[in-house]
Scaffold this active site. Structure first.
Site: not given
Ligand code: ACO
Length: 313
Positions: A238, A113, A268
């Site tokens: 990004h 990215c 993304n």
């Molecule tokens: N729909 C519904 N539920 C979901 C989904 C989905 N698409 N994905 C995960 N869940 C669930 C999980 O299974 C988990 O359930 P559980 O508690 O029953 O086990 C719950 O949601 C929480 O999962 P986490 O992975 O802890 O979710 P989090 O709150 O961290 O959110 C996210 C995920 C949005 C990706 C977050 O970590 C974030 O903002 N990360 C930043 C990084 C990012 O955006 N990366 C993108 C690409 S990387 C890059 O571009 C460099």
């Protein structure tokens, strides 16, 4: 560092738009979960389009806006991790599609990215008075390497391409930062020749990396160039996730709109996200060529890599 100015931008996406609700057919998810955690509403997924075709469409618009012919281009760099072929590179395919000169370098850059900003840095070292124009694209077909049964990744990414024509200009501002930190734990994509070819990610580790590097690089760029958050027109990060960008904007007490966001449209798109955003801003009338507007662009991603630049339009 050589001064460069962005003199043309363009973008292209596949025909098929996929909404958050459409993804409910593949995985147990919802529009509410995706939008509230990421700011994403739609993305585009390719069907039979080729990446080089999208990049060529985006490049034609960028060259038209810049008022340059293919024969004026002195270097072609294509940022991508999902090119149609390992070889020929996407940049070589663009050279053929656009009829670029054959006595110029054309190559791909894989910095995930951060790739578009890495490529601008490289291009800035090549352009000069004799051959002042570079064509830089950022394009991805990430849908090809998504596991459509993994809801933690398949909802986050999309396909698209953005392009920019840059021009050597001693009077224009250009300063940037780049770095990398070898890590195949937080974000990895095995590629076609491995057991697991798909994108895998530890979301919270990426979140922490992203907010830290965006903040540090923004400080470095503003301090080094004698700017403040108020003296630059926009900050373009990004477009991975609204919460990452809002976190930094809030910490900086930035006015509404200073940190541009359009992940709702494209999701993304990795290396494409910053050039798509810049072109979106041109199309919305927020940026105009030749007006001297200043943008800080900040990338972070797989590698782990980061890159930032003060750009002038
Ligand atoms: N729909 C519904 N539920 C979901 C989904 C989905 N698409 N994905 C995960 N869940 C669930 C999980 O299974 C988990 O359930 P559980 O508690 O029953 O086990 C719950 O949601 C929480 O999962 P986490 O992975 O802890 O979710 P989090 O709150 O961290 O959110 C996210 C995920 C949005 C990706 C977050 O970590 C974030 O903002 N990360 C930043 C990084 C990012 O955006 N990366 C993108 C690409 S990387 C890059 O571009 C460099």
């Amino acid at each position: 560092m050589s001064g460069i100015r962005i003199v043309g931008t363009g973008s292209a996406v596949p025909a098929r738009m996929v909404s958050n609700s459409d993804l409910e057919k593949y995985v147990d998810t919802s529009d509410e979960w995706i939008y509230s955690r990421t700011g994403i509403k739609n993305r585009y997924f390719c069907e039979d389009e080729k990446l080089y075709e999208l990049c060529a469409r985006a490049s034609k618009t960028a060259m038209e806006r810049a008022g340059v012919d293919p024969s004026d281009i002195g270097i072609c760099i294509s940022a991508t991790l999902s090119a149609d072929y390992a070889t020929p590179s996407n940049a070589c395919m663009l050279q053929r599609e656009l009829g670029l000169p054959t006595d110029i370098p054309a190559f791909d850059v894989n910095a995930a990215c951060s790739g578009f900003i890495y490529s601008l840095h490289i291009a800035s070292r090549f352009v000069d008075k004799e051959r002042p124009y570079a064509l830089v694209t950022g394009g991805e077909m990430l849908s090809r390497i998504l596991d459509m049964e993994d809801r933690s990744t398949c909802v986050l990414f999309g396909d698209g391409a953005g392009a920019a024509v840059i021009k050597y200009d001693e009077s224009a501002a250009f300063y940037g930062t780049m770095g990398s930190r070898g890590d195949n734990e937080a974000l990895v994509c095995g590629g076609i020749n491995t057991e697991d070819p798909h994108v895998r990610m530890k979301g919270q580790a990426i979140f922490r990396f992203a907010v830290k590097t965006i903040d540090e690089n923004l400080t470095d760029i503003l301090d080094h160039t004698g700017n403040t958050i108020d003296s630059v027109d926009y900050v373009v990060c990004h477009q991975a996730n609204r919460r990452i960008i809002s976190h930094v904007a809030h910490k900086r007490k930035a006015p509404e709109g200073k940190f541009f966001m359009d992940m709702d449209k494209y999701a993304n798109t990795s290396a494409a996200s910053i050039p798509l955003a810049l072109d979106d801003m041109v199309n919305r009338g927020l940026l105009s060529f030749g007006k001297g507007q200043k943008v800080v662009a900040l990338g972070f991603g797989g590698g782990l890599t980061y890159a930032g630049a003060l750009l002038e339009f």
